[in-house]
Design a protein around this motif. Structure first.
Motif, PDB file in Angstrom:
ATOM      1  N   THR A 101      -4.462  -0.974  -5.356  1.00  0.00           N
ATOM      2  CA  THR A 101      -3.896  -1.095  -3.820  1.00  0.00           C
ATOM      3  C   THR A 101      -4.725   0.125  -2.818  1.00  0.00           C
ATOM      4  OG1 THR A 101      -1.914  -0.469  -2.657  1.00  0.00           O
ATOM      5  CG2 THR A 101      -2.299   1.443  -3.975  1.00  0.00           C
TER       6      THR A 101
ATOM      7  N   ASP B 195      -2.710   8.305 -11.083  1.00  0.00           N
ATOM      8  CA  ASP B 195      -2.899   7.593  -9.769  1.00  0.00           C
ATOM      9  C   ASP B 195      -4.520   8.320  -9.766  1.00  0.00           C
ATOM     10  OD1 ASP B 195      -1.365   5.954  -9.392  1.00  0.00           O
ATOM     11  OD2 ASP B 195      -0.550   7.336  -7.623  1.00  0.00           O
TER      12      ASP B 195
ATOM     13  N   ASP C 110       1.305   7.048   2.692  1.00  0.00           N
ATOM     14  CA  ASP C 110       1.787   8.516   2.134  1.00  0.00           C
ATOM     15  C   ASP C 110       1.893   8.944   1.357  1.00  0.00           C
ATOM     16  OD1 ASP C 110       4.405  10.453   2.244  1.00  0.00           O
ATOM     17  OD2 ASP C 110       5.919   9.002   1.701  1.00  0.00           O
ATOM     18  N   TYR C 111       1.086  10.263   1.404  1.00  0.00           N
ATOM     19  CA  TYR C 111       0.831  11.174  -0.257  1.00  0.00           C
ATOM     20  C   TYR C 111       2.269  11.363  -1.198  1.00  0.00           C
ATOM     21  CZ  TYR C 111      -3.986  10.861   1.638  1.00  0.00           C
ATOM     22  OH  TYR C 111      -4.949  10.992   2.666  1.00  0.00           O
TER      23      TYR C 111
ATOM     24  N   LEU D 190      -4.147   3.062   0.483  1.00  0.00           N
ATOM     25  CA  LEU D 190      -3.324   4.013   1.309  1.00  0.00           C
ATOM     26  C   LEU D 190      -2.853   3.779   2.374  1.00  0.00           C
ATOM     27  CD1 LEU D 190      -2.857   7.340   0.700  1.00  0.00           C
ATOM     28  CD2 LEU D 190      -4.486   7.316   2.614  1.00  0.00           C
TER      29      LEU D 190
ATOM     30  N   ALA E   6       3.966   9.396  -2.277  1.00  0.00           N
ATOM     31  CA  ALA E   6       3.702   8.443  -3.018  1.00  0.00           C
ATOM     32  C   ALA E   6       3.211   8.422  -4.047  1.00  0.00           C
ATOM     33  CB  ALA E   6       4.073   7.005  -2.302  1.00  0.00           C
ATOM     34  N   VAL E   7       2.460   8.995  -3.987  1.00  0.00           N
ATOM     35  CA  VAL E   7       1.055   9.242  -5.476  1.00  0.00           C
ATOM     36  C   VAL E   7       1.671   9.358  -6.610  1.00  0.00           C
ATOM     37  CG1 VAL E   7      -0.866  10.811  -6.435  1.00  0.00           C
ATOM     38  CG2 VAL E   7      -1.035   9.718  -3.147  1.00  0.00           C
ATOM     39  N   GLN E   8       0.982   9.374  -7.387  1.00  0.00           N
ATOM     40  CA  GLN E   8       2.139   9.806  -8.867  1.00  0.00           C
ATOM     41  C   GLN E   8       0.936   9.664  -9.867  1.00  0.00           C
ATOM     42  OE1 GLN E   8       5.483   8.832  -9.637  1.00  0.00           O
ATOM     43  NE2 GLN E   8       5.740   8.102  -7.046  1.00  0.00           N
TER      44      GLN E   8
ATOM     45  N   ILE F 171      -6.588   3.711  -6.259  1.00  0.00           N
ATOM     46  CA  ILE F 171      -6.446   3.989  -4.283  1.00  0.00           C
ATOM     47  C   ILE F 171      -7.419   3.730  -3.338  1.00  0.00           C
ATOM     48  CG2 ILE F 171      -4.838   4.206  -2.483  1.00  0.00           C
ATOM     49  CD1 ILE F 171      -2.966   6.118  -4.671  1.00  0.00           C
TER      50      ILE F 171
ATOM     51  N   SER G  82       0.722  -1.293  -0.320  1.00  0.00           N
ATOM     52  CA  SER G  82      -0.165   0.158   0.069  1.00  0.00           C
ATOM     53  C   SER G  82       1.182   1.040  -0.545  1.00  0.00           C
ATOM     54  CB  SER G  82      -1.180   0.044   1.010  1.00  0.00           C
ATOM     55  OG  SER G  82      -0.125   0.339   2.231  1.00  0.00           O
ATOM     56  N   LEU G  83       0.441   2.216  -0.050  1.00  0.00           N
ATOM     57  CA  LEU G  83       0.805   3.562   0.315  1.00  0.00           C
ATOM     58  C   LEU G  83       1.625   3.929   1.592  1.00  0.00           C
ATOM     59  CD1 LEU G  83      -0.118   4.152  -2.653  1.00  0.00           C
ATOM     60  CD2 LEU G  83      -0.516   6.743  -2.259  1.00  0.00           C
TER      61      LEU G  83
END
Length: 851
Positions: free
Chosen positions: A563, A415, A407-408, A565, A410-412, A485, A403-404
């Protein structure tokens, strides 16, 4: 398998949201590992759950919708002193089917209470019973039922005893599984008792004649061979059922058949979908048209566009689909999308009506695998043919290894983060833009469809790198999502937190990596399918021609990823995605208005319309494999209309209770009450009469002025402070209410065009509202530049600054910023189609006069 997720509440919930200024109880909840504007879900070591119960909805006899998982209740406190709510994989297991013995036992248990209830007595008085007749017949009927059912020893005996005495065993079994026990069993006992009373020796002859009429009028068990469905019986129709998961090419193949037809129609669940197909057919980007557009008209509840009077094609919402085609001549091909909606208790009746009554040679149904057996049981007894086309997903969908972890950063790009409630959406938006430096578009149900489409376009065309959306993203928008997500696997339903249904999870997850919607492209390919005729179970190898070149919007993407969050949600998501959906066993049907009209003539004149609806629901005898649609939406509207009922006809009452009114929004309810009063008293409702007394228009004017004084986000230099006027933030819910109220006025103007003459004004104000909403979304919190931290935000800002410093050391770049890309107004589809084929009120009056 022990998979679970838990909602946590902790000390961080005491913070106030700068956007909504709401109380801590309504805030998204942050997890303990890092400050976050949303709730955190985790695996709880100590849990306690109880199954939930669904209270029966008014006028409904059960639902055939996909079963929702059981709700958890607040339980013991975990080690952090935080309350937990748990969902496990076991909650998604299909319910075990009830048995006939259970039906017999429920009837016996409920008999004594039902026979003496005040509700039963009021109904019998309305049907003409006197106290003596009711007492004698109820006593004898109850004694006969108890004698017939008390001695059964097994399920086979129970079924035989029930069927021989006229009980609808399958319908009651379905009610038990759907947990709509009270309403369904009350209705079954009422009709069974009335049928008994007709034959009872002590029943007065006049009452016998009256009851025979009541029972005959409300018997719709032969609905496919009655009324509007009768013309379809003149054809042997060929149904093509395209079943497969999201992104399997089923709708693509169905639309190819439509594009080749001389006459035909597309019917979808949403105006957005109908508008999209209408646009693509006119542009020639469907199937094998290769840019050679076909004239296609548009028909929805609030919009009608006539491209050509002789256009052979129509795109519409399912509720607006003309069953007989233009002039009653029928269609060559019709495509009905999202056929699994026929099990929906609120709207499913429109899908069932189309299946039973559509006059078309070829009908293509698109949906998931849950409807196959039900459709076979509905259409084959009518003499129609059913061919099943099975599809696999065109691009792979994989669950991420991790998952992330909250952690925001890690947003790509590409997404989509799915969360629930307006508060959560803007909190997530702000976190992503300030932490990851990626501009976000937003989509949620309360936004107008036009604004949702514009936000989707911002995301698809790269002006927004990330999409933050509610479950509204699951249907109606083509989106170039690389990774989906889930911020959470449960949401608030207006009363309590409930888990997402398995259908919702699969549909939302399936939006990632859709065929033709990826941000990177692979070599072209064409969707394929295998087909089986249900009547002979033979393979027809009905594959799409792989030599056909794929159009640009049909080019495959490399695949999608899904995935969560939070770490604790991922095991449950991984377990649920491959879980098969439960079959829909009953289709929803709506009682024709003619039945309501005839029944009203047999009841006291003082019967309120809401009670008339209850009588219809409780007396109706339904066709096999069907369940009655709910009147939950109509009941509160009928209560609003009741004070002026004497000024309205029954057909006007029925029409007004179908109005698109969100009864949870008091502002819209007040607008509806003004409309009803004006229409009942004068027969004409002007725009000023409805919206003049409301503050909604004044709010629109004020927000327009406030926005006109602000530079666009792309003109605000990085690091420059810009205070967003409070009216822009606080007016978003009011603007949404205004838009829905305008839609209501436009909806009524298409049905009562003389009484609602100001549609052009409403359409113009609606367009202004959409433009203001779009501009407001551009400026809402999350789009503002950095400001000095407040005391309660100091810890969060410290973590963010440490991350920024680390990034600067690694990349040589300073503060994370957003790359604002200006819009190209000339490319907007909305501009391309503005005014094309719009039907004006004057045209309708002229056509009505000619008719």
């Amino acid at each position: 398998m022990s998979l679970s997720l838990t909602r946590r509440t902790g000390p961080l919930a005491s913070r106030l949201c700068a956007f909504c200024r709401s109380s801590p109880s309504s805030l998204p909840i942050a997890g303990p590992s890092r400050p976050s504007p949303i709730r955190s879900l985790h695996v709880a070591p100590i849990v306690a759950r109880t199954p939930y119960r669904t209270s029966p909805s008014r006028g409904s006899r059960g639902s055939s919708r996909q079963r929702e998982p059981q709700r958890g209740r607040p339980s013991r406190h975990d080690r952090a002193g935080q309350s937990s709510q748990v969902i496990t994989a076991n909650d998604y297991e299909p319910r075990q089917a009830s048995r006939a013995g259970k039906v017999a036992q429920v009837i016996l248990d409920r008999l004594p209470e039902w026979t003496v209830s005040s509700r039963t007595q009021r109904r019998l008085e309305a049907y003409g019973f006197d106290a003596k007749t009711a007492k004698i017949t109820l006593r004898d009927w109850m004694g006969g039922v108890e004698a017939g059912l008390s001695g059964v020893r097994d399920d086979a005996g129970a079924r035989e005893a029930l069927q021989s005495r006229g009980w609808d065993v399958d319908g009651l079994l379905h009610a038990l599984v759907s947990e709509e026990v009270a309403t369904a069993f009350e209705a079954a006992m009422l009709r069974h008792y009335l049928e008994y009373t007709v034959l009872h020796e002590s029943t007065p002859p006049t009452l016998v004649a009256h009851l025979r009429q009541l029972l005959s009028i409300t018997d719709i068990s032969r609905l496919p061979f009655q009324g509007q469905n009768l013309p379809a019986r003149s054809l042997t129709r060929h149904f093509h059922l395209h079943i497969g998961p999201t992104n399997s090419g089923k709708t693509y193949n169905a639309l190819k058949a439509l594009s080749r037809a001389e006459t035909g129609a597309y019917a979808g669940p949403l105006r957005l979908l109908a508008h999209e197909v209408w646009e693509r057919l006119n542009l020639g980007t469907v199937g094998e048209l290769n840019g050679n557009g076909r004239a296609c008209n548009l028909l929805t509840g609030e919009e009608r566009r006539i491209v050509g009077d002789d256009a052979g094609l129509l795109s519409c919402t399912v509720e607006m689909l003309p069953l007989g085609g233009a002039g009653g001549d029928g269609y060559d091909v019709v495509v009905i999308d999202e056929i699994q909606m026929m099990g929906d208790p609120h709207r499913g009746g429109s899908w069932t009506t189309a299946v039973l009554g559509l006059k078309a040679k070829e009908i293509h149904l698109c949906g998931d695998e849950t409807t196959m057996d039900l459709l076979r049981s509905l259409v084959e007894p009518l003499g129609d043919q059913l061919t099943v086309h099975r599809y696999n997903r065109l691009t792979p969908l994989v669950v991420s290894d991790k998952s992330l972890n909250g952690d925001y950063a890690a947003v790509q790009p590409g997404d989509c983060i799915v969360t629930f409630s307006r508060t959560n959406i803007f909190a997530v938006k702000k976190a992503v833009e300030q932490t990851a430096g990626r501009k976000c578009a937003v989509v949620y149900g309360a936004l107008p469809p036009e604004t949702r489409a514009e936000q989707a376009r911002e995301f698809n065309e790269g002006r927004a790198e990330v999409l933050v959306a509610s479950d509204a993203v699951g249907m109606g928008l083509n989106l170039k999502i690389n990774r989906m997500i889930f911020e959470s696997l449960h949401k608030f339903n207006g009363r309590i937190e409930v888990p997402l249904s398995l259908t919702q999870i699969k549909q939302i997850a399936g939006r990632a990596g859709r065929f033709g919607q990826g941000r990177t492209f692979s070599p072209t390919a064409s969707p394929g399918a295998s087909a089986t005729s249900s009547s002979a179970e033979r393979d027809t190898a009905d594959s799409a021609d792989s030599a056909d070149p794929a159009l640009p919007d049909e080019t495959p993407a490399p695949g999608g990823e899904v995935t969560t969050l939070h770490k604790g949600d991922l095991p449950l998501l991984r377990h649920l995605l491959p879980t098969p959906l439960s079959s829909i066993t009953h289709a929803t049907v709506d009682v024709p208005f003619g039945v309501t009209e005839q029944l009203a003539a047999l009841l006291p004149l003082s019967t309120p319309f809401s009670e008339l609806l209850d009588h219809v629901s409780n007396l109706a005898r339904l066709p096999p494999h069907t369940t009655l649609g709910t009147t939950q939406h109509k009941a509160p509207l009928s209560d609003i209309i009741e004070p002026v009922r004497e000024h309205l006809s029954l057909s006007e009452l029925d029409l007004l209770t179908y109005s698109p009114v969100n009864t949870r929004d008091q502002r819209i309810v007040d607008i509806f009450r003004t409309i009803v009063s004006g229409y009942a008293m004068s027969g004409k409702v002007s725009f000023d009469e409805v919206f003049g007394p409301s503050k909604l228009l004044k709010t629109l004017d004020a927000v327009e002025v406030a926005l006109s004084t602000m530079p666009s986000p792309s003109q605000i230099l990085d690091g420059k402070k810009w205070v967003l006027p409070g009216i822009v933030i606080n007016s978003l819910p009011l603007l949404e209410s205004l838009h829905k109220s305008l839609v209501l006025y436009i909806w009524l103007s298409f049905r009562l065009n003389v009484a609602f003459p100001d549609r052009p004004i409403a359409v113009d104000v609606k367009a202004r509202t959409e433009a203001v909403l779009e501009q407001s979304l551009e400026h809402l919190p999350g789009l503002k530049r950095r400001k000095k931290p407040s005391a309660e935000d100091r810890e969060r800002i410290r973590i963010e600054e440490e991350r920024e410093a680390a990034q600067e050391a690694k990349t040589g770049k300073g503060k994370i910023g957003i790359d604002w890309k200006p819009r190209d107004e000339g490319e907007r589809t909305r501009e391309r189609w503005r005014g094309v084929g719009l039907v004006q009120p004057a045209q309708e009056v002229e056509k009505d006069s000619a008719a």
